[in-house]
Design an enzyme around this catalytic site. Structure first.
Site, PDB file in Angstrom:
ATOM      1  N   ARG A 198       0.842  -1.193   0.000  1.00  0.00           N
ATOM      2  CA  ARG A 198       0.000   0.000   0.000  1.00  0.00           C
ATOM      3  C   ARG A 198       0.878   1.245   0.000  1.00  0.00           C
ATOM      4  O   ARG A 198       1.883   1.304   0.704  1.00  0.00           O
ATOM      5  CB  ARG A 198      -0.893   0.037   1.248  1.00  0.00           C
ATOM      6  CG  ARG A 198      -1.919  -1.065   1.337  1.00  0.00           C
ATOM      7  CD  ARG A 198      -2.918  -0.738   2.447  1.00  0.00           C
ATOM      8  NE  ARG A 198      -2.262  -0.338   3.686  1.00  0.00           N
ATOM      9  CZ  ARG A 198      -1.938  -1.161   4.672  1.00  0.00           C
ATOM     10  NH1 ARG A 198      -2.188  -2.454   4.556  1.00  0.00           N
ATOM     11  NH2 ARG A 198      -1.366  -0.710   5.770  1.00  0.00           N
ATOM     12  N   TYR A 233      -1.110  -3.422  -7.267  1.00  0.00           N
ATOM     13  CA  TYR A 233      -1.036  -4.183  -6.018  1.00  0.00           C
ATOM     14  C   TYR A 233      -2.382  -4.159  -5.289  1.00  0.00           C
ATOM     15  O   TYR A 233      -3.111  -3.155  -5.318  1.00  0.00           O
ATOM     16  CB  TYR A 233       0.055  -3.613  -5.109  1.00  0.00           C
ATOM     17  CG  TYR A 233      -0.039  -4.146  -3.696  1.00  0.00           C
ATOM     18  CD1 TYR A 233       0.421  -5.426  -3.387  1.00  0.00           C
ATOM     19  CD2 TYR A 233      -0.648  -3.417  -2.688  1.00  0.00           C
ATOM     20  CE1 TYR A 233       0.292  -5.936  -2.110  1.00  0.00           C
ATOM     21  CE2 TYR A 233      -0.781  -3.913  -1.412  1.00  0.00           C
ATOM     22  CZ  TYR A 233      -0.310  -5.181  -1.127  1.00  0.00           C
ATOM     23  OH  TYR A 233      -0.460  -5.678   0.140  1.00  0.00           O
ATOM     24  N   LYS A 250      -9.473  -2.124   1.234  1.00  0.00           N
ATOM     25  CA  LYS A 250      -9.241  -1.050   2.203  1.00  0.00           C
ATOM     26  C   LYS A 250      -9.956   0.247   1.797  1.00  0.00           C
ATOM     27  O   LYS A 250     -10.470   0.963   2.651  1.00  0.00           O
ATOM     28  CB  LYS A 250      -7.743  -0.783   2.347  1.00  0.00           C
ATOM     29  CG  LYS A 250      -6.893  -2.002   2.673  1.00  0.00           C
ATOM     30  CD  LYS A 250      -7.251  -2.649   3.986  1.00  0.00           C
ATOM     31  CE  LYS A 250      -6.198  -3.692   4.358  1.00  0.00           C
ATOM     32  NZ  LYS A 250      -6.528  -4.455   5.568  1.00  0.00           N
ATOM     33  N   HIS A 253     -11.219  -2.420  10.991  1.00  0.00           N
ATOM     34  CA  HIS A 253     -10.123  -3.296  10.563  1.00  0.00           C
ATOM     35  C   HIS A 253     -10.023  -4.445  11.564  1.00  0.00           C
ATOM     36  O   HIS A 253      -9.092  -4.522  12.352  1.00  0.00           O
ATOM     37  CB  HIS A 253      -8.833  -2.469  10.526  1.00  0.00           C
ATOM     38  CG  HIS A 253      -7.693  -3.143   9.844  1.00  0.00           C
ATOM     39  ND1 HIS A 253      -6.385  -2.828  10.108  1.00  0.00           N
ATOM     40  CD2 HIS A 253      -7.650  -4.102   8.890  1.00  0.00           C
ATOM     41  CE1 HIS A 253      -5.583  -3.557   9.362  1.00  0.00           C
ATOM     42  NE2 HIS A 253      -6.322  -4.335   8.608  1.00  0.00           N
ATOM     43  N   SER A 293      -2.110  -4.634  10.097  1.00  0.00           N
ATOM     44  CA  SER A 293      -1.777  -5.623   9.078  1.00  0.00           C
ATOM     45  C   SER A 293      -0.505  -6.371   9.454  1.00  0.00           C
ATOM     46  O   SER A 293       0.449  -5.781   9.977  1.00  0.00           O
ATOM     47  CB  SER A 293      -1.591  -4.945   7.717  1.00  0.00           C
ATOM     48  OG  SER A 293      -2.797  -4.357   7.286  1.00  0.00           O
ATOM     49  N   CYS A 352      -0.032  -8.543  11.778  1.00  0.00           N
ATOM     50  CA  CYS A 352       0.167  -8.704  13.222  1.00  0.00           C
ATOM     51  C   CYS A 352      -0.622  -9.881  13.777  1.00  0.00           C
ATOM     52  O   CYS A 352      -0.924  -9.921  14.971  1.00  0.00           O
ATOM     53  CB  CYS A 352      -0.212  -7.425  13.966  1.00  0.00           C
ATOM     54  SG  CYS A 352       1.014  -6.101  13.825  1.00  0.00           S
ATOM     55  N   ASP A 383     -10.066  -9.962   8.345  1.00  0.00           N
ATOM     56  CA  ASP A 383      -9.478  -8.639   8.124  1.00  0.00           C
ATOM     57  C   ASP A 383     -10.417  -7.472   8.405  1.00  0.00           C
ATOM     58  O   ASP A 383      -9.992  -6.466   8.960  1.00  0.00           O
ATOM     59  CB  ASP A 383      -8.981  -8.536   6.678  1.00  0.00           C
ATOM     60  CG  ASP A 383      -8.085  -7.328   6.446  1.00  0.00           C
ATOM     61  OD1 ASP A 383      -7.238  -7.040   7.312  1.00  0.00           O
ATOM     62  OD2 ASP A 383      -8.222  -6.675   5.400  1.00  0.00           O
ATOM     63  N   ARG A 418       1.725 -12.324  -0.851  1.00  0.00           N
ATOM     64  CA  ARG A 418       0.333 -12.576  -0.479  1.00  0.00           C
ATOM     65  C   ARG A 418      -0.238 -13.833  -1.124  1.00  0.00           C
ATOM     66  O   ARG A 418       0.238 -14.301  -2.154  1.00  0.00           O
ATOM     67  CB  ARG A 418      -0.531 -11.381  -0.926  1.00  0.00           C
ATOM     68  CG  ARG A 418      -0.166 -10.058  -0.271  1.00  0.00           C
ATOM     69  CD  ARG A 418      -0.786  -9.923   1.084  1.00  0.00           C
ATOM     70  NE  ARG A 418      -0.398  -8.713   1.792  1.00  0.00           N
ATOM     71  CZ  ARG A 418      -1.106  -8.175   2.777  1.00  0.00           C
ATOM     72  NH1 ARG A 418      -2.235  -8.744   3.169  1.00  0.00           N
ATOM     73  NH2 ARG A 418      -0.681  -7.086   3.393  1.00  0.00           N
TER      74      ARG A 418
END
Length: 646
Positions: A116, A263, A272, A292, A314, A316, A339, A430
């Protein structure tokens, strides 16, 4: 006519024309040429366009006039369409088939397009204070990037006219959440990237059923995306334009515009951009929460099932918790989402949540049979892997997956040399996988009414000072915990790792409006008749003096969830501390774990927390200022007094 606000064509203010005359002239000439080309039939109307509702068709036609694609394709979400996209991307060099698995594919991005781009992501409004709080004079707020309407229009004018020449424009009708659910929202993304189309098919409910839903209600979010490329350049396997990448949101118009990146977080605009940035604005308008957060169902040994939502930054551990294999006998975990959570109180006062997504866009490195066997059982069919390493037998590998096999091809497409100490897979590589492939997907994960939330967890990577779990004393204290979250930065964005950053509610990159007003919105949730979930802060990542983790984590996090659920039941298994309520001695089930330094794991170092209070005060003062609700200052005062008296 105002081309610069291209989706609306309003009149340009005279002073703006003077200030940006050159840009405006170029843009307007491109606009006229595009309209003339469309009128001449260069882009001919297709039977597919006739199936769209009038407002959607108008949006698509304006996008065609702006971007000048060679073809337009309205996506139906079918298997035949997906197969055709895969074949096309193979021909273009965007994807490689992975013969070791069933219908799995590998994408390698441009090395400059891997995460991002938060520094080039903007929210537009008439007033800057709508977007970011009043920061200290001369200081740029870290709680969002504002862009003025004229600059927004200029950014579009400098990038989009003719940007899809020679390419196909894909029209993606998609639903965030189950189609027809009162908690769901619809969007239409226009893009020139088949990778985006295929990924959106995985991550959202996409296609003909959404078009049918739009006939009943034409409200939708307009999403325009173009990969971009330097003028005159040949189309590479991963087209992008990193120097000019920009992601724009105009909440007042339900509009998202993205240019220059392919991406995921920058181009899958339902994720997002819609689900959090625009979603948070919609949630504030309509009285719900767009967060989130993962959503997980937990059944205890007595057969009682509860649901927990958890906000972590993100990379974590959200996916690991959402797909946990509990180490405690008798416990069962089922995944609703890993998420994002959209949550709304129902007419009985119960907070209900849906996962607005249809798939997992998970971080690969660190995922293994040891850390997350459920994820490993989910991803090796019908998946697109991006920027992982490729094995000689047509499989994939990433750091943390196990011993590295021989003859790896790294994420840049080069033979991997382990002696150079560079990772074989990008740290933010990913997997994009359908959620219904998860072996523990919850039976109600697509429930139209959502699942009832009993507890909310907040947390991040804190190597020092922060206990394993703390329960908030009340709702305002829980909001304070969320507002003061800090965590080590990860590779999910463009920050260097190991730097502890403020990340309130794990939403720092995703606020769609002023953070102070966001906190005020959370504070407004308690109302007569509502059943508020309990709030907890967790930290799986505390380390000892030698740098080793004090808590085993992963499946053993079920032991913390066990205590959380017992507290939700009102069991008196807690003790009061300066930070909040901690497990009473012996209340946390550690049977079978061997020796643990529980004293250090739950210690509250006075000097550390006095410094933490100073950091919070500085953050509140410099980043939020007068927009911070008074309740947060009161909670900070309580924290400081409690620590001083401890």
């Amino acid at each position: 006519m105002r081309f610069l606000k291209m989706l609306h064509f309003k009149t340009v203010p005279e002073d703006y024309v003077k200030k940006t005359a050159q840009c405006a002239q170029v843009a307007l000439s491109c606009s006229r040429a595009a309209h003339q080309a469309a009128l001449r039939g260069v882009v001919k109307p297709t039977p597919q366009l006739a199936t769209l509702t009038p407002k959607v068709r108008a949006f698509v036609e304006r996008s065609v006039a702006l971007c000048e694609p060679e073809h337009v394709h309205v996506c139906d979400g079918s298997e035949a369409e997906a197969s055709a996209l895969l074949q096309l991307m193979q021909q273009q060099g965007t994807l490689r088939q992975l013969p070791k698995y069933e219908n799995c594919w590998l994408a390698r991005t441009d090395p400059a397009d891997v995460a991002r781009v938060e520094s080039r992501t903007f929210i537009c409004s008439e007033k800057e204070r709508d977007v970011v709080p009043v920061a200290r004079a001369g200081q740029k707020s870290a709680l969002g990037n504002y862009i003025a309407p004229l600059d927004y229009d200029k950014a579009v004018a400098e990038r989009f006219p003719g940007c899809m020449r020679g390419r196909t424009m894909y029209v993606i009708p998609f639903s965030m959440g189950p189609v027809g659910s009162p908690l769901s929202k619809i969007g239409v993304e226009v893009t020139d990237s088949p990778y985006v189309v295929y990924s959106m098919r995985t991550m959202t409910r996409m296609g003909a059923s959404v078009v049918d839903a739009l006939r009943k209600d034409e409200h939708f979010v307009r999403c325009l995306h173009a990969v971009g490329r330097p003028a005159g350049a040949a189309t590479p396997g991963w087209p992008c334009d990193p120097p000019r990448t920009i992601i724009l949101h105009r909440p007042a118009d339900n509009e998202i515009i993205s240019y220059g990146s392919g991406y995921g977080g920058n181009s899958l605009l339902g994720k997002k951009c819609f689900a959090l940035r625009l979603g948070s604005v919609l949630a504030r308008r309509e009285g719900w929460l767009a967060e989130h957060m993962l959503i997980v169902g937990i059944t205890d040994p007595k057969g009682r099932k509860r649901y927990i939502a958890a906000a972590f930054p993100s990379a974590c551990g959200k996916t690991n918790l959402a797909m946990m294999t509990p180490s405690l006998p008798g416990y069962k975990v089922e995944c609703v989402g890993d998420d994002i959570a959209w949550m709304k109180f129902d007419d009985k006062g119960v907070l209900r949540a849906i996962n607005p997504e249809n798939g997992f866009f998970g971080v690969a490195p660190g995922t293994s049979e040891a850390t997350n066997p459920i994820a490993m059982a989910s991803v090796f069919r019908n998946t697109v892997f991006t920027n992982v390493a490729e094995t000689a037998d047509g499989g994939v590998w990433w750091e943390g997956m196990g011993d590295a096999p021989q003859a790896l091809i790294d994420w840049k497409g080069q033979p991997w040399d382990p002696s150079k100490k560079t990772p074989a897979a990008h740290p933010n590589s990913r997997f994009c996988t359908p959620a219904d492939q998860c072996p523990i997907i919850d039976g109600d994960w697509e429930s139209a009414e959502g699942v009832p939330i009993s507890a909310i967890l907040l947390g991040g990577r804190r190597p020092a000072g922060v206990p394993l779990v703390v329960e908030a004393r009340d709702w305002n204290h829980g909001v304070f915990m969320g507002a003061t979250m800090r965590s080590e930065a990860t590779a999910a964005a463009e920050h260097a790792g190991k730097v502890v950053m403020h990340d309130p509610f794990a939403m720092r990159p995703f606020f769609g409006y002023n953070f102070g007003e966001y906190v005020r919105h959370w504070l407004a949730m308690p109302r007569a008749g509502r059943q508020l979930p309990k709030v907890f802060h967790v930290n799986w990542f505390r380390k000892d003096q030698q740098g080793k983790f004090l808590w085993p984590g992963f499946g053993d996090n079920a032991r913390v969830l066990d205590w959380v659920l017992r507290r939700c039941d009102g069991e008196p298994c807690h003790q009061d501390t300066p930070l909040g309520l901690l497990p009473a001695p012996g209340a946390l089930n550690t049977e079978g774990l061997g020796p643990l330094n529980m004293e250090e794991l739950f210690s509250i170092p006075r000097d550390f927390w006095m410094q933490e209070a100073d950091c919070i005060e500085k953050y509140f003062t410099e980043e939020v200022g007068e927009d911070l609700p008074q309740e947060m200052w009161e909670e900070l005062s309580k924290l400081r007094n409690n620590i001083q008296q401890s």
